[in-house]
Write a protein that holds these residues in place. Structure first.
Motif, short mmCIF file in Angstrom:
data_model
loop_
_atom_site.label_atom_id
_atom_site.label_comp_id
_atom_site.label_asym_id
_atom_site.label_seq_id
_atom_site.Cartn_x
_atom_site.Cartn_y
_atom_site.Cartn_z
N ASN A 134 49.44 43.13 72.67
CA ASN A 134 50.11 43.61 73.70
C ASN A 134 51.89 43.10 73.45
OD1 ASN A 134 49.38 41.03 74.23
ND2 ASN A 134 49.74 41.26 76.33
N ARG A 137 38.67 38.18 65.31
CA ARG A 137 37.96 38.61 66.68
C ARG A 137 37.34 39.97 66.25
NH1 ARG A 137 42.22 39.05 71.25
NH2 ARG A 137 40.49 39.26 72.53
N VAL A 182 46.71 47.05 66.45
CA VAL A 182 47.59 47.82 66.51
C VAL A 182 48.10 48.02 68.12
CG1 VAL A 182 48.83 49.77 65.79
CG2 VAL A 182 47.15 48.77 64.19
N ASN A 237 46.26 34.90 83.28
CA ASN A 237 45.24 35.72 82.65
C ASN A 237 45.83 36.99 82.18
OD1 ASN A 237 42.92 34.60 85.21
ND2 ASN A 237 42.86 33.87 82.95
N1 LIG Z 1 45.80 46.83 70.88
C1 LIG Z 1 46.38 46.55 72.04
N2 LIG Z 1 47.48 46.99 72.40
C2 LIG Z 1 48.05 46.77 73.60
N3 LIG Z 1 47.47 46.05 74.69
C3 LIG Z 1 46.20 45.24 74.35
C4 LIG Z 1 45.50 45.49 72.95
N4 LIG Z 1 44.34 44.99 72.87
C5 LIG Z 1 44.66 44.02 73.80
N5 LIG Z 1 45.63 44.36 74.83
C6 LIG Z 1 45.66 43.71 76.27
O1 LIG Z 1 46.40 42.58 75.94
C7 LIG Z 1 46.29 41.89 77.34
C8 LIG Z 1 46.24 40.17 76.94
O2 LIG Z 1 44.96 40.05 76.21
P1 LIG Z 1 44.90 38.44 75.96
O3 LIG Z 1 43.43 38.57 75.63
O4 LIG Z 1 45.74 37.75 74.99
O5 LIG Z 1 45.02 37.99 77.48
P2 LIG Z 1 45.12 36.38 77.66
O6 LIG Z 1 46.40 35.79 78.14
O7 LIG Z 1 44.43 35.66 76.54
O8 LIG Z 1 44.04 36.02 79.18
P3 LIG Z 1 42.77 35.32 79.68
O9 LIG Z 1 43.51 34.35 80.26
O10 LIG Z 1 42.34 36.16 80.63
O11 LIG Z 1 41.99 34.94 78.38
C9 LIG Z 1 44.92 42.48 77.84
O12 LIG Z 1 45.44 43.00 79.25
C10 LIG Z 1 44.65 43.31 76.84
O13 LIG Z 1 44.14 44.45 77.63
#
Ligand SMILES: Nc1ncnc2c1ncn2[C@@H]1O[C@H](COP(=O)(O)OP(=O)(O)OP(=O)(O)O)[C@@H](O)[C@H]1O
Ligand SMILES: [Mg+2]
Length: 370
Positions: free
Chosen positions: A15, A55, A63, A34
């Protein structure tokens, strides 16, 4: 002369569309709510310094959904020197991955991941608890990951061994179905044994070292009970070739190769109890952390440099005493990047010494270092 990551740029990675993060030696804390991109950021660092995601085996997942390619760029500093290394990984689905070190194309992914990029990484994601709790394949993958980060030749041996086993399995089924004769097996047995022995040798050297580091890490994290990891061979290493021969008829009947390093496992023991079967959630989590710390110690001993530590959401589910221990551990390490939703886990003194990176919606909103 221990390297660390100074800056990371993520372009269309998960993201993140285009952002740069500055990092310091010692403790870096990625803080955010989150689903803002904490895990993605740690994954991005790992991708930048190893060329792959820890992962997923499927690169196209990293991407950004709205983009056609992803790119990471990292600047790696050598402590006590002005020298800096620039590494980049570019990936577009359907194309060969591009890995470069100071502008030159890296010889191979295995080489890049095994120190070619200039720094190694040990990561922890909450899902890694499966190393303790999950299937034997999870534990083998853990061992093979450490060994591959040390030597590209080990990574190649593991891959070729897996292919050789698959080809032997195909042949076993052809023999079973009457399309081939049993005599043709000898050539594949030889190939499987040659490669399998390289894998076994690597693991046999690593496991006693890891065992010792694991025991001391778990003592510090958990308590005085004796902890150990114990490797279990599916065939005695001395009689490997013979055992494979003896398994012919059973293997032909099943159409799979029943012995070898792809069927081995290791036990994770605490006070003589097998944590895979009997560990509590907390014990399994702490044992997973101790395995990761053992991996760090092993890498340090083998190459004389600390890997950077990327620990995702490591503080949750732990009690205050253990959180304090971990914070101290990360502060004293060459470089650690950890993530949290809750900065209240850390006392003021720790926050003062750490580099705090706040993120929101796939963008860095506050980052003091740099
Ligand atoms: N390829 C992608 N392109 C765009 N967004 C993505 C992609 N893969 C994952 N995401 C999104 O990125 C966002 C952030 O994900 P991430 O797992 O880094 O969150 P986090 O801050 O670790 O949250 P948590 O505290 O819940 O673990 C999510 O909403 C996820 O759906
Ligand atoms: Mg997360």
């Amino acid at each position: 002369m221990t390297p660390y990551l100074r800056a990371l740029r993520l372009v269309n990675f998960r993201n993140y569309t285009n952002d740069t993060v500055f990092l310091k030696p010692g403790l870096n804390i990625v803080a955010g709510d989150n689903a803002q991109g904490k895990t993605n950021l740690l994954e991005g660092i790992s991708f930048a310094v190893t060329g792959s995601s820890p992962r997923t085996p499927n690169d196209s997942e990293v991407v950004n959904w709205d983009a056609k390619f992803a790119r990471t760029e990292a600047r790696i500093a050598i402590e006590g020197s002005d020298a800096e290394r620039k590494v980049a990984v570019g990936y577009a689905p359907g194309e060969k991955k591009r890995l470069s070190v100071d502008g030159a194309t890296a010889p191979s992914l295995a080489h890049y991941a095994a120190g070619g990029a200039g720094v190694r990484a040990v990561n922890f994601f909450p899902d890694d608890i499966r190393i303790v709790k999950g299937a034997p394949s999870d534990r083998r993958e853990f061992l093979d990951g450490i060994l591959s980060s040390l030597r590209p030749s080990y990574a190649r041996a593991v891959n070729e061994y897996a292919k050789a086993v698959q080809q032997r399995n195909q042949l076993l089924r052809r023999i079973r179905d009457g399309f081939s004769s049993e005599r043709t097996l000898a050539t594949w047995d030889q190939k499987v044994v040659d490669l399998g022995e390289q894998v076994l040798q690597g693991r046999d050297v690593a496991v006693p070292v890891l065992d010792e580091h694991f025991a001391s890490s778990l003592r510090a994290l958990y308590g005085p009970e004796k902890a150990a990891i114990r490797y279990s061979h599916s065939a005695s290493p001395d009689g490997y070739a013979e055992a494979l021969r003896e398994a012919h008829s059973a293997d032909i009947e099943r159409g799979t190769t029943s012995i070898g390093p792809h069927r081995d496992d290791f036990e994770v023991l605490l006070g003589g109890v097998d944590l895979t079967t009997f560990g509590s959630q907390g014990q399994q989590r702490l044992a997973t952390l101790a395995l990761k710390f053992a991996a760090r110690d092993h890498v340090r001993g083998a190459v004389g440099e600390d890997p950077i530590l990327l620990f995702d959401d490591v503080m949750s589910e732990l009690d205050g005493r253990r959180r304090e221990f971990l914070a101290g551990y990360f502060l004293e390490s060459t470089q650690a990047v950890i993530s949290t939703t809750n900065l209240e886990y850390f006392d003021e003194e720790i926050l003062r010494r750490a580099n705090v990176i706040r993120i929101s919606g796939g963008a860095v909103t506050e980052n003091v270092a740099g």
